[in-house]
Design a protein around this motif. Sequence first.
Motif, PDB file in Angstrom:
ATOM      1  N   TRP A  27       0.808  -1.199   0.058  1.00  0.00           N
ATOM      2  CA  TRP A  27      -0.021  -0.032   0.004  1.00  0.00           C
ATOM      3  C   TRP A  27       0.682   1.172  -0.010  1.00  0.00           C
ATOM      4  CZ3 TRP A  27      -4.285   1.775  -1.711  1.00  0.00           C
ATOM      5  CH2 TRP A  27      -4.803   3.195  -1.155  1.00  0.00           C
ATOM      6  N   ALA A  28       1.947   1.190   0.659  1.00  0.00           N
ATOM      7  CA  ALA A  28       2.865   2.438   0.874  1.00  0.00           C
ATOM      8  C   ALA A  28       3.323   2.633  -0.470  1.00  0.00           C
ATOM      9  CB  ALA A  28       3.793   2.158   1.976  1.00  0.00           C
ATOM     10  N   SER A  29       3.919   1.492  -1.110  1.00  0.00           N
ATOM     11  CA  SER A  29       4.390   1.770  -2.290  1.00  0.00           C
ATOM     12  C   SER A  29       3.403   2.168  -3.595  1.00  0.00           C
ATOM     13  CB  SER A  29       5.166   0.120  -2.802  1.00  0.00           C
ATOM     14  OG  SER A  29       5.705   0.363  -4.141  1.00  0.00           O
ATOM     15  N   LEU A  30       2.408   1.918  -3.317  1.00  0.00           N
ATOM     16  CA  LEU A  30       1.316   2.319  -4.359  1.00  0.00           C
ATOM     17  C   LEU A  30       1.132   3.645  -4.156  1.00  0.00           C
ATOM     18  CD1 LEU A  30      -0.563   1.261  -6.407  1.00  0.00           C
ATOM     19  CD2 LEU A  30      -2.094   0.654  -4.857  1.00  0.00           C
ATOM     20  N   LEU A  31       0.942   4.139  -3.067  1.00  0.00           N
ATOM     21  CA  LEU A  31       0.733   5.404  -2.782  1.00  0.00           C
ATOM     22  C   LEU A  31       1.919   6.337  -3.316  1.00  0.00           C
ATOM     23  CD1 LEU A  31      -0.678   5.678   1.058  1.00  0.00           C
ATOM     24  CD2 LEU A  31      -1.784   6.194  -1.169  1.00  0.00           C
ATOM     25  N   GLN A  32       2.916   5.793  -3.133  1.00  0.00           N
ATOM     26  CA  GLN A  32       4.382   6.648  -3.773  1.00  0.00           C
ATOM     27  C   GLN A  32       4.296   6.894  -5.121  1.00  0.00           C
ATOM     28  OE1 GLN A  32       6.404   8.433  -2.227  1.00  0.00           O
ATOM     29  NE2 GLN A  32       5.711   7.721  -0.188  1.00  0.00           N
ATOM     30  N   GLU A  33       3.765   5.888  -5.899  1.00  0.00           N
ATOM     31  CA  GLU A  33       3.378   5.627  -7.260  1.00  0.00           C
ATOM     32  C   GLU A  33       2.620   6.607  -7.909  1.00  0.00           C
ATOM     33  OE1 GLU A  33       2.963   1.803  -8.276  1.00  0.00           O
ATOM     34  OE2 GLU A  33       4.775   1.239  -7.667  1.00  0.00           O
ATOM     35  N   LEU A  34       1.185   6.561  -6.943  1.00  0.00           N
ATOM     36  CA  LEU A  34       0.242   7.392  -7.318  1.00  0.00           C
ATOM     37  C   LEU A  34       0.568   8.874  -7.021  1.00  0.00           C
ATOM     38  CD1 LEU A  34      -2.575   5.327  -5.433  1.00  0.00           C
ATOM     39  CD2 LEU A  34      -2.425   6.067  -7.916  1.00  0.00           C
ATOM     40  N   ARG A  35       1.292   9.318  -5.848  1.00  0.00           N
ATOM     41  CA  ARG A  35       1.767  10.470  -5.964  1.00  0.00           C
ATOM     42  C   ARG A  35       2.419  11.184  -7.121  1.00  0.00           C
ATOM     43  NH1 ARG A  35       3.025   8.819  -0.386  1.00  0.00           N
ATOM     44  NH2 ARG A  35       1.563   9.570   0.842  1.00  0.00           N
ATOM     45  N   VAL A  36       3.159  10.465  -7.991  1.00  0.00           N
ATOM     46  CA  VAL A  36       3.777  10.955  -8.911  1.00  0.00           C
ATOM     47  C   VAL A  36       2.987  10.809 -10.261  1.00  0.00           C
ATOM     48  CG1 VAL A  36       5.750  10.034 -10.805  1.00  0.00           C
ATOM     49  CG2 VAL A  36       6.127   9.572  -8.408  1.00  0.00           C
ATOM     50  N   VAL A  37       2.247   9.843 -10.556  1.00  0.00           N
ATOM     51  CA  VAL A  37       1.140  10.141 -11.568  1.00  0.00           C
ATOM     52  C   VAL A  37       0.063  10.912 -11.516  1.00  0.00           C
ATOM     53  CG1 VAL A  37      -0.169   8.003 -10.948  1.00  0.00           C
ATOM     54  CG2 VAL A  37       0.463   8.107 -13.501  1.00  0.00           C
TER      55      VAL A  37
END
Length: 167
Positions: A27-37
């Motif tokens: 979940w934390a990894s996905l949130l970091q990716e979402l912040r970028v995109v």
Amino acid sequence: MTSPPDEDDASRPRRHETPAERLDRNWASLLQELRVVQTGGQILTGLMLTVPFQEGFEELSSREQYIFVVSLVCAVLSTVTLISPVALHRLLFRRHAIDQLVDRAHVLTLIGIGLLGMALIGVLTVIFDIVFGGWAAIAAGCVALVVFLFMWVAMPLRERRRLSRPD
């Protein structure tokens, strides 16, 4: 449904974490990716929402306006889809559903990235059509499609397959 991101492969060394810790990490990894995109998608969408109100928009050909509007719809849907994991998290908060959250957010993120790519290709096509004309626009759109498919689909899948193979 697809498997959660970062699913540990049997041929690879496992992390020493509980299933809950793995889901929290995913979940934390996905949130970091979402912040970028999300940032790029929201900026593109915001700028596109202003274009029809600018002087000269009515001078675009009906084809250019059509491509622009389809691209705008893709950008808006991308923004909505990429923000959806946050709304999903809020509504599932304290429901002990992190596994469903990670799985659904993973799928929504892939859909959102695809829609963002379509929006970018459309915008590029319209710009090339305005500046250089029809054939250049078609060529630019096709090249952009190939580049996006390679960078966002083929290359990651090739790397995923490579990592799945036993050494």
